[in-house]
Design an enzyme around this catalytic site. Sequence first.
Site, PDB file in Angstrom:
ATOM      1  N   ARG A 104      13.748  62.758  28.672  1.00  0.00           N
ATOM      2  CA  ARG A 104      13.973  61.453  28.934  1.00  0.00           C
ATOM      3  C   ARG A 104      15.097  60.763  28.145  1.00  0.00           C
ATOM      4  O   ARG A 104      16.071  59.844  28.711  1.00  0.00           O
ATOM      5  CB  ARG A 104      12.653  60.679  29.154  1.00  0.00           C
ATOM      6  CG  ARG A 104      12.723  59.026  29.502  1.00  0.00           C
ATOM      7  CD  ARG A 104      13.576  58.774  30.800  1.00  0.00           C
ATOM      8  NE  ARG A 104      13.428  59.702  31.877  1.00  0.00           N
ATOM      9  CZ  ARG A 104      13.994  59.865  32.840  1.00  0.00           C
ATOM     10  NH1 ARG A 104      15.362  59.415  32.715  1.00  0.00           N
ATOM     11  NH2 ARG A 104      13.725  60.691  33.838  1.00  0.00           N
ATOM     12  N   LYS A 139      29.734  42.602  24.173  1.00  0.00           N
ATOM     13  CA  LYS A 139      28.397  42.386  24.896  1.00  0.00           C
ATOM     14  C   LYS A 139      27.881  43.624  25.319  1.00  0.00           C
ATOM     15  O   LYS A 139      27.837  44.291  26.426  1.00  0.00           O
ATOM     16  CB  LYS A 139      28.880  41.581  26.296  1.00  0.00           C
ATOM     17  CG  LYS A 139      29.424  39.956  25.918  1.00  0.00           C
ATOM     18  CD  LYS A 139      29.766  39.492  27.194  1.00  0.00           C
ATOM     19  CE  LYS A 139      30.228  37.899  26.859  1.00  0.00           C
ATOM     20  NZ  LYS A 139      30.866  37.234  27.967  1.00  0.00           N
ATOM     21  N   LYS A 171      36.745  31.255  18.448  1.00  0.00           N
ATOM     22  CA  LYS A 171      36.187  30.801  19.660  1.00  0.00           C
ATOM     23  C   LYS A 171      36.107  29.465  19.716  1.00  0.00           C
ATOM     24  O   LYS A 171      36.147  28.727  18.828  1.00  0.00           O
ATOM     25  CB  LYS A 171      35.136  31.794  19.997  1.00  0.00           C
ATOM     26  CG  LYS A 171      35.537  33.193  20.452  1.00  0.00           C
ATOM     27  CD  LYS A 171      34.139  34.225  20.546  1.00  0.00           C
ATOM     28  CE  LYS A 171      33.602  34.043  22.263  1.00  0.00           C
ATOM     29  NZ  LYS A 171      34.572  34.658  22.912  1.00  0.00           N
ATOM     30  N   GLU A 201      40.959  31.887  20.913  1.00  0.00           N
ATOM     31  CA  GLU A 201      40.592  31.738  22.508  1.00  0.00           C
ATOM     32  C   GLU A 201      40.765  30.104  22.774  1.00  0.00           C
ATOM     33  O   GLU A 201      40.662  29.201  22.250  1.00  0.00           O
ATOM     34  CB  GLU A 201      39.050  31.749  22.462  1.00  0.00           C
ATOM     35  CG  GLU A 201      38.359  31.533  23.921  1.00  0.00           C
ATOM     36  CD  GLU A 201      36.823  31.335  23.913  1.00  0.00           C
ATOM     37  OE1 GLU A 201      36.278  32.545  24.041  1.00  0.00           O
ATOM     38  OE2 GLU A 201      36.361  30.286  23.921  1.00  0.00           O
ATOM     39  N   ASP A 222      41.038  31.875  28.238  1.00  0.00           N
ATOM     40  CA  ASP A 222      39.865  32.158  28.857  1.00  0.00           C
ATOM     41  C   ASP A 222      39.494  31.315  30.198  1.00  0.00           C
ATOM     42  O   ASP A 222      39.736  30.293  30.180  1.00  0.00           O
ATOM     43  CB  ASP A 222      38.770  31.628  27.513  1.00  0.00           C
ATOM     44  CG  ASP A 222      37.365  32.069  28.211  1.00  0.00           C
ATOM     45  OD1 ASP A 222      37.138  33.028  28.533  1.00  0.00           O
ATOM     46  OD2 ASP A 222      36.536  31.056  27.893  1.00  0.00           O
TER      47      ASP A 222
END
Length: 294
Positions: A104, A139, A171, A201, A222
């Site tokens: 698995r 992410k 950011k 950003e 962005d």
Amino acid sequence: MFEWTTGGYDAAVREQIRGWLAEDIGSGDITTETTIPGDSRSKAVIHVKESGIIAGLPVARLVFDVVDPSLVFEAKVQDGERVDKGTVIAIVEGSTHSLLIGERLALNLMQRLSGIATKTRMFVDALEGLPVRLVDTRKTTPGHRLLEKYAVRVGGGANHRFGLYDAVMIKDNHIKGAGGIKAAVEAARRKIPHTMKIEVETESLAQVEEALACGSDIIMLDNMAAAMMKEAVARIKASAPHVIVEASGGVSLDTIHAIASCGVDVISVGGLTYSFHALDISLDLNAKKGGESL
């Protein structure tokens, strides 16, 4: 085909595998221990149940090796190969108990990594002929970043920064906290090595101008509309052609070609590693084909 070239990463992956196995096995595989004789030996055939790009065979090999070094793992394809439904991608032989214990985890990892590689290849194919680099983001699934970023490379993409430590990426919340782009860039520049780049950003043409004025090395556009993005690229390339332009936000297979056509250098897609279809891969013991053992 793509080769497993993580170098010293093997030790780190093995350590993770031990933890993942412990989570699954606990005090023991009670079903296998109570139903199958301990001296039973089998041949396991690993095959795909849908077409896609394979990634994670070296990881599966490590899983079975950690479970039982006496198991013999033979890959029938290589990471990066496009395979059709029904393709046998590996054969593993040895203790039946060991095969079932590792089954698995090995499949879970290969299914996820192959899904990422398959989705990445779709985006790469959509950019064919355009001088744009496709990259991932942070992410990723906690604990799986090394492997998921590997799968992106297998699919033909490239990696953005690996973590918070290897690049300055200012950011929107950093801009708010620092009091503006100029203040954030100047503060970072005073403290980082001269060899490290600074990415900013931006969400508007005014922010693009501010990022340019303070000497940013990379400017991210962005969630910009195409018209604004084209104008931003034109301004950046006219005044600072050495600055790398990255596009990000809301990138899909339907929009990526249009985004690339705006003249950006890099397109980052978080969905490569957080929104993908895991490839269906199965393991069968003592499988038969044409009346003969595989």
